[in-house]
Design an enzyme around this catalytic site. Structure first.
Site, PDB file in Angstrom:
ATOM      1  N   THR A 211      20.064  26.822   2.138  1.00  0.00           N
ATOM      2  CA  THR A 211      20.330  28.121   1.545  1.00  0.00           C
ATOM      3  C   THR A 211      19.470  29.220   1.709  1.00  0.00           C
ATOM      4  O   THR A 211      19.513  30.223   2.011  1.00  0.00           O
ATOM      5  CB  THR A 211      20.920  27.977   0.178  1.00  0.00           C
TER       6      THR A 211
ATOM      7  N   THR B 257      18.445  21.955  -6.366  1.00  0.00           N
ATOM      8  CA  THR B 257      18.678  20.865  -5.746  1.00  0.00           C
ATOM      9  C   THR B 257      18.256  19.576  -6.256  1.00  0.00           C
ATOM     10  O   THR B 257      17.162  19.861  -7.286  1.00  0.00           O
ATOM     11  CB  THR B 257      17.654  20.611  -4.375  1.00  0.00           C
TER      12      THR B 257
ATOM     13  N   ASP C 215      16.809  17.280  -5.387  1.00  0.00           N
ATOM     14  CA  ASP C 215      15.518  16.717  -4.507  1.00  0.00           C
ATOM     15  C   ASP C 215      14.173  17.109  -4.933  1.00  0.00           C
ATOM     16  O   ASP C 215      13.291  16.727  -4.685  1.00  0.00           O
ATOM     17  CB  ASP C 215      15.599  16.852  -3.007  1.00  0.00           C
TER      18      ASP C 215
ATOM     19  N   ARG D  15      16.027  13.214   0.120  1.00  0.00           N
ATOM     20  CA  ARG D  15      15.895  13.658   1.425  1.00  0.00           C
ATOM     21  C   ARG D  15      14.087  13.078   1.595  1.00  0.00           C
ATOM     22  O   ARG D  15      13.942  12.013   1.640  1.00  0.00           O
ATOM     23  CB  ARG D  15      16.007  14.988   1.704  1.00  0.00           C
TER      24      ARG D  15
ATOM     25  N   ARG E 221      19.130  -8.185  -4.381  1.00  0.00           N
ATOM     26  CA  ARG E 221      20.532  -7.301  -4.417  1.00  0.00           C
ATOM     27  C   ARG E 221      20.252  -5.917  -4.107  1.00  0.00           C
ATOM     28  O   ARG E 221      19.092  -5.517  -4.553  1.00  0.00           O
ATOM     29  CB  ARG E 221      21.131  -7.517  -5.641  1.00  0.00           C
TER      30      ARG E 221
HETATM   31  O1  F6P Z   1      19.867  17.609  -1.050  1.00  0.00           O
HETATM   32  C1  F6P Z   1      20.671  16.881  -1.775  1.00  0.00           C
HETATM   33  C2  F6P Z   1      20.988  15.595  -1.302  1.00  0.00           C
HETATM   34  O2  F6P Z   1      21.833  14.869  -2.244  1.00  0.00           O
HETATM   35  C3  F6P Z   1      20.076  14.766  -0.556  1.00  0.00           C
HETATM   36  O3  F6P Z   1      19.470  14.039  -1.761  1.00  0.00           O
HETATM   37  C4  F6P Z   1      20.853  13.905   0.257  1.00  0.00           C
HETATM   38  O4  F6P Z   1      20.023  13.511   1.138  1.00  0.00           O
HETATM   39  C5  F6P Z   1      21.873  14.556   0.710  1.00  0.00           C
HETATM   40  O5  F6P Z   1      21.935  15.933  -0.404  1.00  0.00           O
HETATM   41  C6  F6P Z   1      23.267  14.280   0.853  1.00  0.00           C
HETATM   42  O6  F6P Z   1      24.176  14.966   1.338  1.00  0.00           O
HETATM   43  P1  F6P Z   1      25.608  14.897   1.574  1.00  0.00           P
HETATM   44  O7  F6P Z   1      26.147  14.971   0.193  1.00  0.00           O
HETATM   45  O8  F6P Z   1      26.066  15.844   2.559  1.00  0.00           O
HETATM   46  O9  F6P Z   1      25.964  13.218   1.982  1.00  0.00           O
END
Ligand code: F6P
Length: 365
Positions: A122, A142, A144, A188, A283
């Protein structure tokens, strides 16, 4: 497009993947706006709504009671980059530049400023829209936590809470069955969720993208624990982690997305390899979107509210093309172009990483 006179009409949108705290920001923007004599336009479904001209006025009543709600009342999308707009033609995806429609709608709505709440994708779009003369204010979100310009993004704490709770629950079942349980978390290309969640949830091994791991070192840690009488282990692996000399695991590539790469699958790879390399029953649990859903933690509610309220203040002061940011205990603002210059990754000298190592957590290196 500098706002002449007072700033009267503000657009607000939520872009990219959702996370807990988005509604708290929308509320933090909308409630004070009335005192500033501003009208707020909620743009629907992120940049898609900005390109397609979909918005609705937001009033205090619309944001009442949403502080604790996850998701976003405005809707969001990670496919609506105006500069990289996907169009499907006979099964083929072609990319168009629809930024002219953004400018057209911004002018048609008579906006004086636009508050965009989102992550690095964004903010990159925001930077380009600033280049077209739009008055943008960014709010960093985010789970992340990978934006360098702010100490923390809202949403991260809530995701870490989910990981912690999951690890707590998996602890008892792993221990009862003398198993290894691998938990795959999001993030990510950054290891913040795995590091903080793994540390808070007492993982024995944390695997993050910033530290490629060796299989031998992972097996060794599990054996060492057994020698100490601990017949179970918990492994917290970030979706972007990879073994030394190996590749990250990708679920799919989708040209329509702002970021075409969707990560996922390393948890299963790690679990299979551990079972093969140690002979221990293993698992895997993939937490996935559980980390993005539900109610924000108190920390995220407070940070989101502060971010929203400071964003509207920036708008009133006509400080555009800036992003609000947490620095220490204060909300500051930084240029959007500086905010996107670098991704925030876990460094070897990070204190949480050092503390984790000191309490015996292995990073597989
Ligand atoms: O950036 C946030 C996030 O949740 C990441 O951690 C993850 O890789 C991605 O988005 C998942 O994206 P989507 O919801 O499009 O599968």
């Amino acid at each position: 497009m500098p706002a002449k006179g007072n700033v009267r009409r503000i657009g607000v949108l939520t872009g990219g993947g959702d996370c807990p705290g988005l509604n708290a920001v929308i509320r933090g923007v909308t409630k004070p706006a009335e005192d500033y004599g501003m009208t707020v336009y909620g743009i629907l479904d992120g940049f898609e709504g900005l390109v397609e001209g979909r918005a609705k006025e937001l009033h205090n009543a619309d944001v009442s009671g949403i502080l604790s709600q996850g998701g976003t009342i405005l809707g969001s999308s990670n496919k609506g980059d105006p500069f990289h707009w996907p169009v499907e033609n006979n099964g083929k995806v072609e990319i168009e530049d629809r930024s002219a429609d953004v400018v057209k709608n911004y002018n048609a709505w008579n906006l004086d400023a636009l508050i965009a709440i989102g992550g690095d994708g964004t903010m990159h779009i925001c930077n380009k829209l600033c280049g077209l003369g739009l008055n943008i204010i960014g709010v960093p979100k985010t789970i992340d936590n990978d934006l360098e310009a702010t100490d923390v993004t809202f949403g991260h704490d809530s995701a870490v809470y989910v990981v912690t709770e999951a690890l707590d629950r998996l602890h008892t079942t792993a221990s009862s069955h003398h198993r290894v349980i691998v938990v795959e978390v999001m993030g990510r290309y950054a290891g913040w969720i795995a590091l903080h969640g793994g540390l808070a949830g007492g993982a024995d091994i944390i695997l993050i993208p910033e530290i490629p791991f060796s299989w031998e070192s992972v097996f060794k840690k599990i054996h060492e624990r057994e020698l100490m009488g601990k017949r179970f282990s918990l492994v917290c692996v970030a979706e972007g982690a990879r073994p030394e000399g190996g590749d990250i695991v990708i679920t799919e590539k989708d040209k329509k997305r702002t970021d075409p790469i969707r990560l996922g699958g390393i948890g299963k790879v790690v679990a299979d390899k551990i079972e093969e390399g140690t002979g221990r029953e293993t698992r895997v649990t993939v937490l996935g979107h559980l980390q993005r859903g539900g109610s924000p933690t108190p920390f995220d509610r407070i940070l989101s509210t502060k971010f929203g309220a400071f964003a509207i203040e920036l708008a009133a002061e006509k400080k555009f093309c800036r992003m609000v940011a947490l620095k220490g205990n204060e909300i500051k603002n930084v240029k959007i172009e500086d905010a996107i210059a670098r991704q925030k990754l876990v460094r070897q000298d990070n204190q949480a990483l050092i503390a984790a190592r000191r309490v015996g957590i292995s990073f597989g290196d």
